[in-house]
Design a protein around this motif. Structure first.
Motif, PDB file in Angstrom:
ATOM      1  N   ASN A  68      -0.232 -10.833  -5.513  1.00 25.82           N
ATOM      2  CA  ASN A  68      -0.443 -10.369  -4.062  1.00 25.82           C
ATOM      3  C   ASN A  68       0.928  -9.942  -3.417  1.00 25.82           C
ATOM      4  N   PRO A  69       0.927  -9.050  -2.374  1.00 18.14           N
ATOM      5  CA  PRO A  69       2.142  -8.695  -1.838  1.00 18.14           C
ATOM      6  C   PRO A  69       3.203  -9.583  -1.707  1.00 18.14           C
ATOM      7  N   LEU A  70       2.527 -10.647  -1.058  1.00 16.30           N
ATOM      8  CA  LEU A  70       3.697 -11.977  -1.020  1.00 16.30           C
ATOM      9  C   LEU A  70       4.344 -12.461  -2.040  1.00 16.30           C
ATOM     10  N   ASP A  71       3.548 -12.520  -3.234  1.00 17.69           N
ATOM     11  CA  ASP A  71       4.403 -12.760  -4.456  1.00 17.69           C
ATOM     12  C   ASP A  71       5.561 -11.977  -4.790  1.00 17.69           C
ATOM     13  N   LEU A  72       5.356 -10.607  -4.696  1.00 17.66           N
ATOM     14  CA  LEU A  72       6.652  -9.475  -4.576  1.00 17.66           C
ATOM     15  C   LEU A  72       7.688  -9.972  -3.684  1.00 17.66           C
ATOM     16  N   ARG A  73       7.204 -10.304  -2.691  1.00 18.99           N
ATOM     17  CA  ARG A  73       8.222 -10.361  -1.263  1.00 18.99           C
ATOM     18  C   ARG A  73       9.181 -11.681  -1.637  1.00 18.99           C
ATOM     19  N   MET A  74       8.250 -12.767  -2.159  1.00 19.17           N
ATOM     20  CA  MET A  74       8.752 -14.015  -2.281  1.00 19.17           C
ATOM     21  C   MET A  74       9.819 -13.891  -3.371  1.00 19.17           C
ATOM     22  N   GLY A 183      -7.558  -0.035   3.471  1.00 18.13           N
ATOM     23  CA  GLY A 183      -7.773   0.356   1.889  1.00 18.13           C
ATOM     24  C   GLY A 183      -7.205  -0.827   0.929  1.00 18.13           C
ATOM     25  N   GLY A 184      -6.470  -1.873   1.375  1.00 16.73           N
ATOM     26  CA  GLY A 184      -5.925  -2.961   0.781  1.00 16.73           C
ATOM     27  C   GLY A 184      -6.881  -3.938   0.596  1.00 16.73           C
ATOM     28  N   ALA A 185      -6.461  -5.124  -0.074  1.00 20.06           N
ATOM     29  CA  ALA A 185      -7.496  -6.344  -0.301  1.00 20.06           C
ATOM     30  C   ALA A 185      -7.734  -6.887   0.879  1.00 20.06           C
ATOM     31  N   VAL A 186      -6.783  -7.145   1.792  1.00 19.42           N
ATOM     32  CA  VAL A 186      -7.142  -7.809   3.004  1.00 19.42           C
ATOM     33  C   VAL A 186      -7.916  -6.785   4.018  1.00 19.42           C
ATOM     34  N   GLY A 187      -7.693  -5.716   4.062  1.00 18.82           N
ATOM     35  CA  GLY A 187      -8.278  -4.819   4.811  1.00 18.82           C
ATOM     36  C   GLY A 187      -9.947  -4.625   4.260  1.00 18.82           C
ATOM     37  N   LEU A 188     -10.128  -4.512   3.079  1.00 18.04           N
ATOM     38  CA  LEU A 188     -11.337  -4.363   2.451  1.00 18.04           C
ATOM     39  C   LEU A 188     -12.084  -5.622   2.609  1.00 18.04           C
ATOM     40  N   GLN A 208      -7.029   8.140  -0.800  1.00 21.27           N
ATOM     41  CA  GLN A 208      -7.408   7.636  -2.096  1.00 21.27           C
ATOM     42  C   GLN A 208      -8.277   6.293  -1.865  1.00 21.27           C
ATOM     43  N   SER A 209      -8.194   5.889  -0.774  1.00 23.83           N
ATOM     44  CA  SER A 209      -9.110   4.549  -0.422  1.00 23.83           C
ATOM     45  C   SER A 209     -10.148   4.976   0.363  1.00 23.83           C
ATOM     46  N   PHE A 210     -10.437   6.025   0.860  1.00 22.70           N
ATOM     47  CA  PHE A 210     -11.363   6.750   1.652  1.00 22.70           C
ATOM     48  C   PHE A 210     -12.721   6.012   1.433  1.00 22.70           C
ATOM     49  N   TRP A 307      -0.194 -13.365  15.944  1.00 22.96           N
ATOM     50  CA  TRP A 307       0.410 -13.142  14.321  1.00 22.96           C
ATOM     51  C   TRP A 307      -0.586 -14.167  13.720  1.00 22.96           C
ATOM     52  N   THR A 308      -1.325 -13.630  12.666  1.00 25.80           N
ATOM     53  CA  THR A 308      -2.016 -14.445  11.924  1.00 25.80           C
ATOM     54  C   THR A 308      -1.801 -14.608  10.455  1.00 25.80           C
ATOM     55  N   TYR A 309      -1.943 -15.658  10.040  1.00 25.74           N
ATOM     56  CA  TYR A 309      -1.558 -16.049   8.725  1.00 25.74           C
ATOM     57  C   TYR A 309      -2.577 -16.715   7.939  1.00 25.74           C
ATOM     58  N   MET A 310      -2.741 -16.576   6.391  1.00 22.47           N
ATOM     59  CA  MET A 310      -3.714 -17.182   5.638  1.00 22.47           C
ATOM     60  C   MET A 310      -3.580 -18.804   5.817  1.00 22.47           C
ATOM     61  N   ARG A 311      -4.659 -19.340   5.925  1.00 21.99           N
ATOM     62  CA  ARG A 311      -4.659 -20.823   5.894  1.00 21.99           C
ATOM     63  C   ARG A 311      -5.881 -21.210   5.023  1.00 21.99           C
ATOM     64  N   ALA A 348       4.995  -2.757 -11.828  1.00 23.20           N
ATOM     65  CA  ALA A 348       4.174  -1.312 -11.471  1.00 23.20           C
ATOM     66  C   ALA A 348       3.479  -1.496 -10.149  1.00 23.20           C
ATOM     67  N   LYS A 349       3.425  -2.768  -9.548  1.00 22.74           N
ATOM     68  CA  LYS A 349       3.000  -2.965  -8.128  1.00 22.74           C
ATOM     69  C   LYS A 349       4.427  -2.415  -7.380  1.00 22.74           C
ATOM     70  N   GLU A 350       5.561  -2.897  -7.558  1.00 23.04           N
ATOM     71  CA  GLU A 350       6.632  -2.516  -6.515  1.00 23.04           C
ATOM     72  C   GLU A 350       6.875  -0.753  -6.712  1.00 23.04           C
TER      73      GLU A 350
HETATM   74  N1  LIG Z   1       0.130 -12.901   7.249  1.00 23.06           N
HETATM   75  C1  LIG Z   1      -0.612 -13.410   5.964  1.00 23.06           C
HETATM   76  O1  LIG Z   1      -0.869 -14.499   5.752  1.00 23.06           O
HETATM   77  C2  LIG Z   1      -0.610 -12.434   5.052  1.00 23.06           C
HETATM   78  C3  LIG Z   1      -1.845 -12.571   3.995  1.00 23.06           C
HETATM   79  C4  LIG Z   1      -1.923 -11.792   2.935  1.00 23.06           C
HETATM   80  C5  LIG Z   1      -1.249 -10.419   3.104  1.00 23.06           C
HETATM   81  N2  LIG Z   1      -0.418 -10.497   4.060  1.00 23.06           N
HETATM   82  C6  LIG Z   1       0.289  -9.002   4.220  1.00 23.06           C
HETATM   83  O2  LIG Z   1      -0.524  -8.047   4.765  1.00 23.06           O
HETATM   84  C7  LIG Z   1      -0.575  -6.709   3.790  1.00 23.06           C
HETATM   85  C8  LIG Z   1      -1.657  -6.301   3.221  1.00 23.06           C
HETATM   86  O3  LIG Z   1      -1.926  -7.250   2.201  1.00 23.06           O
HETATM   87  P1  LIG Z   1      -3.018  -6.871   1.047  1.00 23.06           P
HETATM   88  O4  LIG Z   1      -3.191  -7.985   0.187  1.00 23.06           O
HETATM   89  O5  LIG Z   1      -4.199  -6.092   1.476  1.00 23.06           O
HETATM   90  O6  LIG Z   1      -2.130  -5.816   0.524  1.00 23.06           O
HETATM   91  P2  LIG Z   1      -2.568  -4.435  -0.712  1.00 23.06           P
HETATM   92  O7  LIG Z   1      -3.921  -4.907  -1.116  1.00 23.06           O
HETATM   93  O8  LIG Z   1      -1.645  -4.213  -1.400  1.00 23.06           O
HETATM   94  O9  LIG Z   1      -2.696  -3.245   0.317  1.00 23.06           O
HETATM   95  C9  LIG Z   1      -1.809  -2.687   1.246  1.00 23.06           C
HETATM   96  C10 LIG Z   1      -2.791  -1.354   1.541  1.00 23.06           C
HETATM   97  O10 LIG Z   1      -2.094  -1.009   2.816  1.00 23.06           O
HETATM   98  C11 LIG Z   1      -2.492   0.489   2.968  1.00 23.06           C
HETATM   99  N3  LIG Z   1      -1.404   1.103   3.676  1.00 23.06           N
HETATM  100  C12 LIG Z   1       0.016   1.181   3.712  1.00 23.06           C
HETATM  101  N4  LIG Z   1       0.418   1.957   4.701  1.00 23.06           N
HETATM  102  C13 LIG Z   1      -0.596   2.331   5.661  1.00 23.06           C
HETATM  103  C14 LIG Z   1      -0.643   2.795   6.712  1.00 23.06           C
HETATM  104  N5  LIG Z   1       0.584   3.187   7.283  1.00 23.06           N
HETATM  105  N6  LIG Z   1      -1.823   2.826   7.376  1.00 23.06           N
HETATM  106  C15 LIG Z   1      -2.935   2.525   6.793  1.00 23.06           C
HETATM  107  N7  LIG Z   1      -2.992   1.700   5.444  1.00 23.06           N
HETATM  108  C16 LIG Z   1      -1.692   1.616   5.010  1.00 23.06           C
HETATM  109  C17 LIG Z   1      -2.579   1.026   1.569  1.00 23.06           C
HETATM  110  O11 LIG Z   1      -3.588   1.665   1.499  1.00 23.06           O
HETATM  111  P3  LIG Z   1      -3.833   2.932   1.214  1.00 23.06           P
HETATM  112  O12 LIG Z   1      -4.158   3.087  -0.283  1.00 23.06           O
HETATM  113  O13 LIG Z   1      -5.349   3.239   1.840  1.00 23.06           O
HETATM  114  O14 LIG Z   1      -2.879   3.882   1.700  1.00 23.06           O
HETATM  115  C18 LIG Z   1      -2.432  -0.276   0.733  1.00 23.06           C
HETATM  116  O15 LIG Z   1      -3.557  -0.313  -0.252  1.00 23.06           O
HETATM  117  C19 LIG Z   1       0.936  -7.023   3.080  1.00 23.06           C
HETATM  118  O16 LIG Z   1       1.896  -6.612   3.652  1.00 23.06           O
HETATM  119  C20 LIG Z   1       0.828  -8.435   3.001  1.00 23.06           C
HETATM  120  O17 LIG Z   1       2.119  -9.003   2.522  1.00 23.06           O
HETATM  121  C21 LIG Z   1      -0.153 -11.185   5.074  1.00 23.06           C
END
Ligand SMILES: NC(=O)c1ccc[n+]([C@@H]2O[C@H](COP(=O)([O-])OP(=O)(O)OC[C@H]3O[C@@H](n4cnc5c(N)ncnc54)[C@H](OP(=O)(O)O)[C@@H]3O)[C@@H](O)[C@H]2O)c1
Length: 363
Positions: A68-74, A183-188, A208-210, A307-311, A348-350
């Motif tokens: 997860n992105p959090l792993d890289l950030r931590m 397009g990311g995991a939370v968004g999908l 690419q996520s369209f 501000w919302t967080y995973m729980r 690779a993720k970074e």
């Molecule tokens: N608050 C919490 O508890 C919590 C929990 C989970 C994740 N997060 C955070 O939420 C974010 C998303 O997490 P994730 O797991 O979904 O990450 P992910 O799977 O890596 O997806 C991130 C996506 O953001 C898209 N993106 C980047 N810039 C953009 C922009 N300007 N407009 C629209 N889309 C954009 C990219 O999509 P495209 O390929 O379409 O460009 C990328 O696929 C991360 O920053 C993560 O740290 C927070």
């Protein structure tokens, strides 16, 4: 304190102990973070201790854990005010695997069952290890139709979306949701959970996520690299989930809401302010920033700002499992690495070489 690991694991050597007819794992492989930095600081240890289980704990033989992105950030120091004094720690939030042992008061899961789930963002002993420990209410039965790799990418992202949509915005059938960064995991996950709840969803994403965004059920996908979001859609949304959380996406998100709507960002500032000013000053500063924004947007736009967080949420996880089993919730796996290649996976993720989900496997 725990029920035995059982007959399946009858071969033991270093890292195991026997008691009567039962075997207990005492140490195993784990990817350890001893100091913050780049991927090179990750270290695979062959014999990291496995603590005794508490009554509600479940020991999971990890088969797959997602990155997860959090792993890289931590890893690079985000949350250092919380984690700095707790090093070494194990990264990783998601897991899919088999129950290897259960604590004395676990009633819903038994040894041998295939499960998936996710740890809380602040957990110190993560899932990049052969044996992960989660609480009973952080795990549920893995849908049999999913591989461990497919299951491991779902829980952390989907529970984050679930918390925002169900816990904060309390979305209802017929409502309209905008996902900024769909397009990311939370968004999908957010798109699919909203569609399953009977909502209409529009999402922004890169080109690419369209297709992924539309396949997830969004009625419209907006390419944020090429289109002007505000002139493309009417601002009548009941809720906006902003996975990007930059000032520009916040401005757009707020402007797209109807009065009474909810703007939710995943980029809350609590951890970054605590890192900057220390926990004692940073957390009150974060509360002040949040309350000031809440008041400002309530007065200027008549909306809720969060501000919302995973729980952990067992009911949510079980519903996520049902939707995944019914093929209504799916997050594509882009690349699989072995646990011995965790550094490469982070690299690779970074570098953005792999846009989608990366999974670590443990066989
Ligand atoms: N608050 C919490 O508890 C919590 C929990 C989970 C994740 N997060 C955070 O939420 C974010 C998303 O997490 P994730 O797991 O979904 O990450 P992910 O799977 O890596 O997806 C991130 C996506 O953001 C898209 N993106 C980047 N810039 C953009 C922009 N300007 N407009 C629209 N889309 C954009 C990219 O999509 P495209 O390929 O379409 O460009 C990328 O696929 C991360 O920053 C993560 O740290 C927070």
């Amino acid at each position: 304190m725990m029920q035995g690991i059982g007959r399946k694991l009858a071969c033991f050597g270093p890292g195991w102990r026997a008691s009567g007819d039962r075997f207990f794992v005492t140490s195993c492989r784990a990817v350890i973070l001893e100091r913050f930095g780049g991927p090179e600081v990750l270290e695979l240890r062959p014999d990291f201790p496995v603590p005794d289980l508490k009554p509600k704990d479940v020991l999971v033989r990890t088969r797959a854990a997602s990155v997860n992105p959090l792993d890289l950030r931590m890893r690079s120091g985000y949350g250092r005010s919380i984690f700095g004094s707790l090093l070494p720690l194990i990264l990783g939030r998601d897991v899919s695997g088999e129950v290897a042992a259960v604590g004395s008061s676990v009633t819903s899961l038994s040894v041998g069952e295939e499960v998936f789930g996710a740890l809380h963002p602040t957990a110190v002993r993560g899932t990049y290890t052969d044996y992960a420990i989660l609480s009973e209410n952080e795990l549920t039965i893995k849908p049999p139709s999913l591989t461990h790799e497919e299951a491991s990418v779902i829980p952390f992202a989907a529970l984050t979306a679930w918390r925002a949509l169900k816990g904060t915005a309390r979305i209802e059938e017929g409502q309209r949701l905008m996902v900024l960064g769909g397009g990311g995991a939370v968004g999908l996950s957010a798109i699919q959970l909203s569609v399953a709840a009977g909502c209409a969803v529009v999402a922004t994403c890169g080109n690419q996520s369209f297709q992924r965004v539309l396949s997830a059920g969004a009625e419209k996908a907006i390419d944020y690299t090429a289109e002007d979001i505000e002139s493309t859609v009417k601002g009548d949304f009941d809720a906006v989930l902003d996975t990007i959380g930059r000032p520009e996406t916040e401005r757009i998100g707020v402007s797209l809401l109807k009065r009474g709507g909810h703007y939710m960002t995943l980029q809350g500032e609590a951890a970054s302010l605590a890192d900057r000013y220390g926990i004692a000053a940073g957390l009150p500063a974060a509360t002040a920033v949040l309350m000031q924004k809440q008041l400002r947007y309530r007065l200027s736009h008549g909306i809720g700002y969060w501000w919302t967080y995973m729980r952990a949420d067992l009911e949510g996880l079980q519903e996520i499992g049902r939707l995944a089993a019914a093929q209504k919730l799916k997050i594509p796996v882009d690349r699989v690495f072995s646990i011995v290649q965790t550094r490469e996976a982070h690299e690779a993720k970074e570098k953005g070489i792999i846009p989608g989900k990366v999974v670590l496997t443990f066989d």
